[in-house]
Design an enzyme around this catalytic site. Structure first.
Site, mmCIF file in Angstrom:
data_model
loop_
_atom_site.group_PDB
_atom_site.id
_atom_site.type_symbol
_atom_site.label_atom_id
_atom_site.label_comp_id
_atom_site.label_asym_id
_atom_site.label_seq_id
_atom_site.Cartn_x
_atom_site.Cartn_y
_atom_site.Cartn_z
ATOM 1 N N ARG A 1 11.686 3.693 3.341
ATOM 2 C CA ARG A 1 11.340 2.651 4.377
ATOM 3 C C ARG A 1 12.288 1.914 4.890
ATOM 4 N NH1 ARG A 1 6.076 -0.934 4.240
ATOM 5 N NH2 ARG A 1 5.223 0.901 5.181
ATOM 6 N N LYS B 1 26.390 -4.006 -2.131
ATOM 7 C CA LYS B 1 27.911 -3.980 -2.182
ATOM 8 C C LYS B 1 28.350 -3.401 -0.911
ATOM 9 C CE LYS B 1 28.072 -3.246 -6.923
ATOM 10 N NZ LYS B 1 28.476 -2.326 -8.064
ATOM 11 N N ARG C 1 0.908 -1.144 -0.137
ATOM 12 C CA ARG C 1 -0.270 -0.102 0.112
ATOM 13 C C ARG C 1 0.853 1.228 0.136
ATOM 14 N NH1 ARG C 1 -2.616 -4.100 2.110
ATOM 15 N NH2 ARG C 1 -0.674 -4.240 2.960
ATOM 16 N N THR C 2 1.822 1.365 0.780
ATOM 17 C CA THR C 2 2.527 2.489 1.223
ATOM 18 C C THR C 2 3.375 3.106 -0.262
ATOM 19 O OG1 THR C 2 2.685 2.062 3.454
ATOM 20 C CG2 THR C 2 4.165 3.808 2.494
ATOM 21 N N HIS D 1 5.610 6.149 11.648
ATOM 22 C CA HIS D 1 4.943 6.133 9.953
ATOM 23 C C HIS D 1 3.999 7.278 9.801
ATOM 24 C CE1 HIS D 1 3.698 4.230 6.478
ATOM 25 N NE2 HIS D 1 3.221 3.084 6.886
HETATM 26 C C1 NCD Z 1 2.207 -1.036 8.287
HETATM 27 C C2 NCD Z 1 3.389 -0.927 8.390
HETATM 28 O O1 NCD Z 1 4.136 -1.011 7.508
HETATM 29 O O2 NCD Z 1 4.132 -0.440 9.386
HETATM 30 N N1 NCD Z 1 1.592 -1.151 7.090
HETATM 31 C C3 NCD Z 1 1.394 -0.042 5.961
HETATM 32 O O3 NCD Z 1 2.295 0.660 5.932
HETATM 33 N N2 NCD Z 1 0.233 -0.187 5.935
HETATM 34 C C4 NCD Z 1 1.568 -2.082 9.335
HETATM 35 C C5 NCD Z 1 2.138 -3.459 9.336
HETATM 36 O O4 NCD Z 1 2.940 -3.844 8.525
HETATM 37 O O5 NCD Z 1 1.599 -4.230 10.025
#
Ligand code: NCD
Length: 308
Positions: free
Chosen positions: A107, A86, A57-58, A135
């Site tokens: 991320r 590397k 999703r993100t 997040h």
């Molecule tokens: C979450 C995350 O990556 O923190 N997912 C997301 O971004 N929608 C939640 C999760 O991984 O449980």
């Protein structure tokens, strides 16, 4: 309010005024996010996407947000196929990529990675999750969902699941405290919300109730925010197996809840929400995932200076 060229690292850095501004901008973006209107707001702009952890999703909603606004996306792709394999450091990767793009969404499995990246980047860094840390863009879409589907004023909300390692609930708590929400924290004792976060948000005006039973806590709330147990963050797999499957919502658990209760989940779900719940009027997690698009469009527009 100045958003242009700002980094988005933690919800702690946001005022309520800033959040409300982003939520209003997202409302304007919604028809474009749905493909009902066209826009070239970010034509000529490039977003670099650096994901060192899995995402559906993100990552995809950031990419969709850019494409819907006429911009482009530069995706690092798999970490194994890049120079990181590397031994390149995050700092060096950022110093390279900031020359290729107008903003970087990152991320990373390590807490503090986005903060570190922001110290080396000439373009805005958007924290899309740093380990068990924060997040913030998820929180903005969560707030947008609450505003659209329920109400942010006088909100009673329960956050359930892995409150220790779940970064979405850490960020969400900080934001909810700005709205004076009553927050019920539901988790097995081993996975409770870190004490420093509880202390911080109480100081900021939230009312907190802590419990380990979903059934006792959900009948009085407007929103139930479920989360997955973060298996990958447990130092010892045996500890994970002790708590896995401890919290689960079924249609049976919902028999005495408020008719307008909304159930949210950042997704992915594992087994904490029975699929039979999907057909109830309470479920709003799939719409929640869509709301990530207008929110990220608004944020990118603001950070890149295309809207104010
Ligand atoms: C979450 C995350 O990556 O923190 N997912 C997301 O971004 N929608 C939640 C999760 O991984 O449980």
């Amino acid at each position: 309010m100045k958003f242009k060229d700002q980094h988005i690292i933690s919800m702690r850095d946001f005022s309520r005024e800033m959040i409300d501004h982003i939520l209003s901008a997202a409302e304007v973006m919604e028809p474009i996010a749905r493909g009902e209107q066209r826009s070239d707001l970010l034509a000529g702009k490039i977003l670099a996407v650096l994901f060192f952890e899995p995402s559906t999703r993100t990552r995809m909603s950031f990419e969709t947000a850019m494409y819907r606004l006429g911009g482009d996306v530069l995706n690092l792709g798999s970490v194994d196929a890049s120079s990181i394999s590397k031994g390149e450091t995050l700092a060096d990767t950022i110093r390279i990529v900031d020359g290729y793009a107008d903003a970087i969404v990152l991320r990373h499995p390590k807490e503090g990675a986005a903060q570190l990246a922001s110290e080396f980047s000439r373009v805005p860094i958007l924290n899309a999750g740093d380990g068990a840390g924060h997040h913030p863009t998820q929180t903005l879409l969560d707030l947008y969902t609450i505003k659209r589907e329920s109400h942010l004023e006088d909100l009673k909300i329960a956050l359930a699941g892995d409150l220790k390692y779940g970064r979405t609930v850490h960020s969400l708590c900080y934001a909810l405290s700005l709205y004076g929400a009553q927050i019920t924290l539901i988790s097995p004792k081993e996975l409770c919300m870190p004490e420093e976060i509880v202390n911080d948000i109480v100081e900021r005006g939230a009312e907190i109730i802590e419990t380990d039973s979903v059934e006792d806590a959900i009948n009085d709330v407007d929103v139930l925010y479920m989360t997955r147990i973060q298996k990958e963050r447990f130092p010892d797999p045996a500890e994970y197996h002790k708590v896995a499957n401890r919290l689960k919502i079924t249609t049976e658990s919902l028999k005495d809840v408020k008719p307008g209760l909304k159930i949210m989940h950042p997704l992915p779900r594992v087994n904490e929400i029975d699929p039979k719940v999907d057909a109830t009027l309470h479920a709003c997690y799939f719409r929640q995932a869509f709301y990530g698009v207008p929110i990220r469009m608004a944020l990118l527009g603001l950070l890149m200076g295309a809207i104010q």
